[in-house]
Design an enzyme around this catalytic site. Structure first.
Site, PDB file in Angstrom:
ATOM      1  N   LYS A  32     -48.385  31.431  -6.115  1.00  0.00           N
ATOM      2  CA  LYS A  32     -47.754  32.356  -4.958  1.00  0.00           C
ATOM      3  C   LYS A  32     -46.507  33.068  -5.440  1.00  0.00           C
ATOM      4  O   LYS A  32     -46.283  34.226  -4.980  1.00  0.00           O
ATOM      5  CB  LYS A  32     -47.623  31.533  -3.724  1.00  0.00           C
ATOM      6  CG  LYS A  32     -48.792  31.051  -2.755  1.00  0.00           C
ATOM      7  CD  LYS A  32     -48.456  30.642  -1.626  1.00  0.00           C
ATOM      8  CE  LYS A  32     -47.489  29.597  -1.529  1.00  0.00           C
ATOM      9  NZ  LYS A  32     -47.882  28.468  -2.307  1.00  0.00           N
TER      10      LYS A  32
ATOM     11  N   THR B 162     -45.349  33.820  -8.357  1.00  0.00           N
ATOM     12  CA  THR B 162     -45.515  34.803  -9.452  1.00  0.00           C
ATOM     13  C   THR B 162     -46.031  36.044  -8.657  1.00  0.00           C
ATOM     14  O   THR B 162     -45.548  37.235  -9.127  1.00  0.00           O
ATOM     15  CB  THR B 162     -46.733  34.265 -10.207  1.00  0.00           C
ATOM     16  OG1 THR B 162     -46.117  33.041 -10.772  1.00  0.00           O
ATOM     17  CG2 THR B 162     -46.794  35.461 -11.297  1.00  0.00           C
TER      18      THR B 162
ATOM     19  N   ARG C 255     -37.657  30.663  -1.469  1.00  0.00           N
ATOM     20  CA  ARG C 255     -37.020  29.267  -1.576  1.00  0.00           C
ATOM     21  C   ARG C 255     -36.212  28.754  -2.779  1.00  0.00           C
ATOM     22  O   ARG C 255     -36.698  29.281  -3.918  1.00  0.00           O
ATOM     23  CB  ARG C 255     -38.095  28.222  -1.227  1.00  0.00           C
ATOM     24  CG  ARG C 255     -38.619  28.363   0.230  1.00  0.00           C
ATOM     25  CD  ARG C 255     -39.593  27.269   0.355  1.00  0.00           C
ATOM     26  NE  ARG C 255     -40.880  27.510  -0.421  1.00  0.00           N
ATOM     27  CZ  ARG C 255     -41.770  26.804  -0.626  1.00  0.00           C
ATOM     28  NH1 ARG C 255     -41.704  25.500  -0.203  1.00  0.00           N
ATOM     29  NH2 ARG C 255     -42.752  26.776  -1.372  1.00  0.00           N
TER      30      ARG C 255
ATOM     31  N   LYS D 149     -44.996  19.298 -10.471  1.00  0.00           N
ATOM     32  CA  LYS D 149     -45.382  20.347  -9.981  1.00  0.00           C
ATOM     33  C   LYS D 149     -44.699  21.692 -10.650  1.00  0.00           C
ATOM     34  O   LYS D 149     -45.338  22.728 -10.746  1.00  0.00           O
ATOM     35  CB  LYS D 149     -44.990  20.475  -8.311  1.00  0.00           C
ATOM     36  CG  LYS D 149     -45.481  21.949  -7.652  1.00  0.00           C
ATOM     37  CD  LYS D 149     -45.163  21.693  -6.268  1.00  0.00           C
ATOM     38  CE  LYS D 149     -45.449  23.058  -5.683  1.00  0.00           C
ATOM     39  NZ  LYS D 149     -44.766  24.327  -5.908  1.00  0.00           N
TER      40      LYS D 149
ATOM     41  N   ALA E 161     -43.483  22.600   2.428  1.00  0.00           N
ATOM     42  CA  ALA E 161     -44.193  22.946   3.386  1.00  0.00           C
ATOM     43  C   ALA E 161     -45.246  21.707   3.868  1.00  0.00           C
ATOM     44  O   ALA E 161     -45.931  21.858   4.871  1.00  0.00           O
ATOM     45  CB  ALA E 161     -45.048  24.210   2.909  1.00  0.00           C
TER      46      ALA E 161
ATOM     47  N   PHE F 232     -47.354  26.265  -0.091  1.00  0.00           N
ATOM     48  CA  PHE F 232     -48.681  25.663  -0.266  1.00  0.00           C
ATOM     49  C   PHE F 232     -49.758  26.581   0.578  1.00  0.00           C
ATOM     50  O   PHE F 232     -49.526  27.887   0.524  1.00  0.00           O
ATOM     51  CB  PHE F 232     -48.698  24.310   0.489  1.00  0.00           C
ATOM     52  CG  PHE F 232     -47.989  23.037  -0.367  1.00  0.00           C
ATOM     53  CD1 PHE F 232     -48.149  23.217  -1.673  1.00  0.00           C
ATOM     54  CD2 PHE F 232     -47.127  22.408   0.118  1.00  0.00           C
ATOM     55  CE1 PHE F 232     -47.710  22.145  -2.413  1.00  0.00           C
ATOM     56  CE2 PHE F 232     -46.387  21.451  -0.590  1.00  0.00           C
ATOM     57  CZ  PHE F 232     -46.647  21.479  -2.026  1.00  0.00           C
TER      58      PHE F 232
ATOM     59  N   PHE G 188     -56.182  35.169 -14.259  1.00  0.00           N
ATOM     60  CA  PHE G 188     -55.849  34.547 -15.312  1.00  0.00           C
ATOM     61  C   PHE G 188     -56.722  35.070 -16.661  1.00  0.00           C
ATOM     62  O   PHE G 188     -57.563  35.615 -16.410  1.00  0.00           O
ATOM     63  CB  PHE G 188     -56.266  33.131 -15.184  1.00  0.00           C
ATOM     64  CG  PHE G 188     -55.458  32.221 -14.442  1.00  0.00           C
ATOM     65  CD1 PHE G 188     -54.743  31.310 -15.145  1.00  0.00           C
ATOM     66  CD2 PHE G 188     -54.970  32.438 -13.244  1.00  0.00           C
ATOM     67  CE1 PHE G 188     -53.770  30.191 -14.386  1.00  0.00           C
ATOM     68  CE2 PHE G 188     -54.249  31.580 -12.263  1.00  0.00           C
ATOM     69  CZ  PHE G 188     -53.478  30.534 -12.986  1.00  0.00           C
TER      70      PHE G 188
ATOM     71  N   TRP H  99     -48.926  38.173 -14.110  1.00  0.00           N
ATOM     72  CA  TRP H  99     -48.228  37.194 -14.996  1.00  0.00           C
ATOM     73  C   TRP H  99     -47.958  37.959 -16.338  1.00  0.00           C
ATOM     74  O   TRP H  99     -46.908  37.755 -17.104  1.00  0.00           O
ATOM     75  CB  TRP H  99     -49.060  36.050 -14.991  1.00  0.00           C
ATOM     76  CG  TRP H  99     -48.479  34.908 -15.954  1.00  0.00           C
ATOM     77  CD1 TRP H  99     -47.787  33.843 -15.362  1.00  0.00           C
ATOM     78  CD2 TRP H  99     -48.283  34.813 -17.419  1.00  0.00           C
ATOM     79  NE1 TRP H  99     -47.301  33.026 -16.371  1.00  0.00           N
ATOM     80  CE2 TRP H  99     -47.521  33.682 -17.374  1.00  0.00           C
ATOM     81  CE3 TRP H  99     -48.712  35.481 -18.455  1.00  0.00           C
ATOM     82  CZ2 TRP H  99     -47.200  33.010 -18.964  1.00  0.00           C
ATOM     83  CZ3 TRP H  99     -48.473  34.872 -19.711  1.00  0.00           C
ATOM     84  CH2 TRP H  99     -47.834  33.675 -20.114  1.00  0.00           C
TER      85      TRP H  99
END
Length: 564
Positions: A75, A77, A98, A109, A277, A305, A390, A418
């Site tokens: 998210k 990214t 955030r 994480k 979250a 999340f 990906f 990415w």
């Protein structure tokens, strides 16, 4: 360009050339008087000194996602890549994100600055201490607990029952050993012994207050409204009665100013506040979002999340508190994660699957995405699906998912951000701009006049699609206390596993036929919501068997190594 398979987020970030932060500020039309520099590449903004209009009009694009999996969704990214793509399209855009917590950084994480060529910089600084905001929040929180314990030790004029103190110390670290402790041991001069414990800083009510306060006065008022415990005759006791709210506000006054940084492409970004979250409300500070709305035409922000957690809380808590509506919602999904929701094991993700087998997992996993899409539409907002690409995604898989979404009338775009940054997000930017032109009919899920029990029921049956709610005996007693004290009109902040719509982390996809058990209800009267604790969610996480910290360090020049 380098071989992307060999590049890490850290190496890409360290190879980037940053603009001096004053140039980023100038592009965002931030007048020099409002800029408080932290070195060459970071600064705080004083909203009170901005020349920009006091009431921001920038449109808000919320980035959320499917239920997260170990496969990764990305998210942050996508938030960064979309913003860079909108800037390439000629839009005046700003990001609101955030701040990362040290807990997940050293745990498993990771950070929260995006990835690849869609990152906010300087990522090492942002992920490690940054401008000290979390330390200020930790200190303000722990000052209150020290004042509470001292008050009891010095005679307890307020008749506080040590057994009914509901405000805990915090630390910005995963440390399971501190979840339950006994404090005040050592004799009469060492305080009054009582059972206590620690939460992680991002679960603190001070963090929630920090992220929902409109200004410094609202911050002080919210701190004063905190109910930190109850008397022996079960009456709530507030910070205003105890005192110390002014000192706590003083500790936070500089931290409350939003932090300005930049993306690799130079897009201005405000990174400020950071509640989780799954155990808090999962959105960056309201001050940062509103400041960005004053400075930009489009503000791209993120909620933590999946959409069942972060997005629901954005709609029902943050947007309500800020008096604005999200203008568009982007739901991030990946082929890998959808296949996991469809039953493919994590250790099989890199296996070469034939097209038919791969699509079979995908066709089952999209049920999770479909539920999130329906939920966003239920708020009256049009969703756009960002398929975060990906390198090993096949064209057959991507085309199948795009066709599936098209059949359901959902705008979607493959985002190759990415590897390509904003240049790989132009199709997504176009879809978002088209959605912004259409408008929406935003409406929160529930009314504030509903009881807390009714709000929980609506979230569980409407968003999670559960059959209902079971309240433990303790939660039922707390519902009664909430009603007696007039707190029923507060929004609800669900504390639930992020991995499933249910309260069982193992139930992936789109489960049904379940009930949610609410084991505890905690009024956060300063933040202005009631936390409903479900399942095994912990407000102080633990470290994994092999923490990410074990692979981190610095080289001979003092540069970070092993940081993602």
């Amino acid at each position: 360009m380098c071989n992307m398979e060999e590049m890490s987020d850290l190496s890409i970030a360290q190879a980037a050339t940053l603009k001096p932060i004053r140039e980023v500020a100038a592009e965002a039309e931030i007048n020099p008087e409002a800029l408080l520099q932290f070195g060459d590449y970071k600064a705080k903004i004083d909203p009170a000194l901005l020349d920009a209009p006091a009431e921001g009009q920038g449109k808000v694009v919320l980035v959320t996602g499917i239920s997260p999996t170990p496969a990764g969704e990305g998210k942050s990214t996508v938030t960064v890549g979309l913003s860079d793509a909108l800037r390439l399209a000629g839009e005046k855009v700003m990001i609101a994100l955030r701040e990362p917590s040290l807990g997940p950084i050293f745990g498993i994480k990771g950070g929260a600055t995006g990835g690849g060529y869609s990152q906010v910089l300087p990522m090492e600084d942002i992920n490690m201490h940054f401008t000290g905001d979390f330390h200020a929040i930790t200190s303000a929180n722990n000052l209150l607990v020290a004042l509470i314990d001292n008050h009891i030790h010095q005679g307890n004029e307020l008749n506080i029952d040590p057994r009914r103190i509901v405000f805990r110390r915090v630390l910005d670290m995963n440390d399971r050993s501190l979840r339950s402790i006994v404090s005040g041991l050592g004799g009469p001069t060492e305080g009054v012994p009582r059972e206590a414990g620690f939460d992680i800083t991002v679960a603190s009510e001070i963090m929630a207050i920090f992220c929902l306060a409109k200004d410094i006065q609202d911050l002080q008022d919210r701190i004063d409204n905190i109910v930190f415990g109850f008397t022996y005759d079960r009456k709530p006791v507030t910070v205003k009665e105890l005192g110390g709210g002014g000192a706590m506000t003083m500790l936070l006054k500089e931290a409350l100013k939003p932090n300005l940084v930049q993306t690799i492409a130079g897009t201005p970004a405000l990174v400020h506040g950071g509640p989780f979250a799954n155990i808090a409300h999962g959105c960056n500070s309201l001050i940062a979002t509103q400041t960005a709305r004053r400075l930009a035409d489009i503000v791209v922000t993120e909620a933590g999340f999946g959409a069942d957690l972060g997005a629901e809380k954005f709609m029902d808590i943050k947007a309500r508190a800020g008096g604005f509506a999200p203008d568009a919602v982007v739901i991030v999904a990946t082929i890998r994660a959808l296949k996991m929701h469809g039953g493919l094991a994590k250790d099989k993700l890199k296996d070469e699957l034939d097209t038919e087998t791969s699509i079979s997992y995908l066709s089952e996993g999209v049920k999770n995405l479909e539920r999130h899409i329906d939920n966003v539409r239920g708020f009256g907002v049009t969703p756009v699906v960002a398929i975060n690409k990906f390198t090993n995604d096949s064209d057959d898989e991507l085309n199948w998912l795009k066709a599936w979404l098209e059949e359901r009338g959902v705008k979607a775009a493959v985002a190759d951000i990415w590897a390509k940054g904003g240049a790989g997000g132009q199709e997504l930017a176009e879809a978002v701009l088209n959605t912004l032109d259409e408008g929406n009919n935003f409406k929160p899920l529930y009314e504030l006049e509903d009881t807390v029990a009714e709000k929980v029921e609506k979230i569980v049956t409407t968003i999670y699609r559960g059959d209902g709610v079971e309240f433990t005996a303790a939660a039922k007693r707390q519902l009664k206390t909430i009603a007696e004290n007039g707190w029923d009109d507060l929004p609800v902040c669900m504390a639930k596993t992020q991995y499933s719509f249910s309260d069982d982390a193992a139930l992936l996809g789109a489960p049904d036929g379940f009930t949610i058990t609410v084991r505890e209800l905690i009024p956060k009267t300063g933040a202005g919501f009631v936390v409903a604790l479900t399942g095994a969610v912990m407000t102080m996480p633990g470290l994994p068997k092999v923490p990410a910290a074990m692979k981190m360090g610095v080289d001979e020049d003092g540069h970070a190594v092993g940081l993602f």
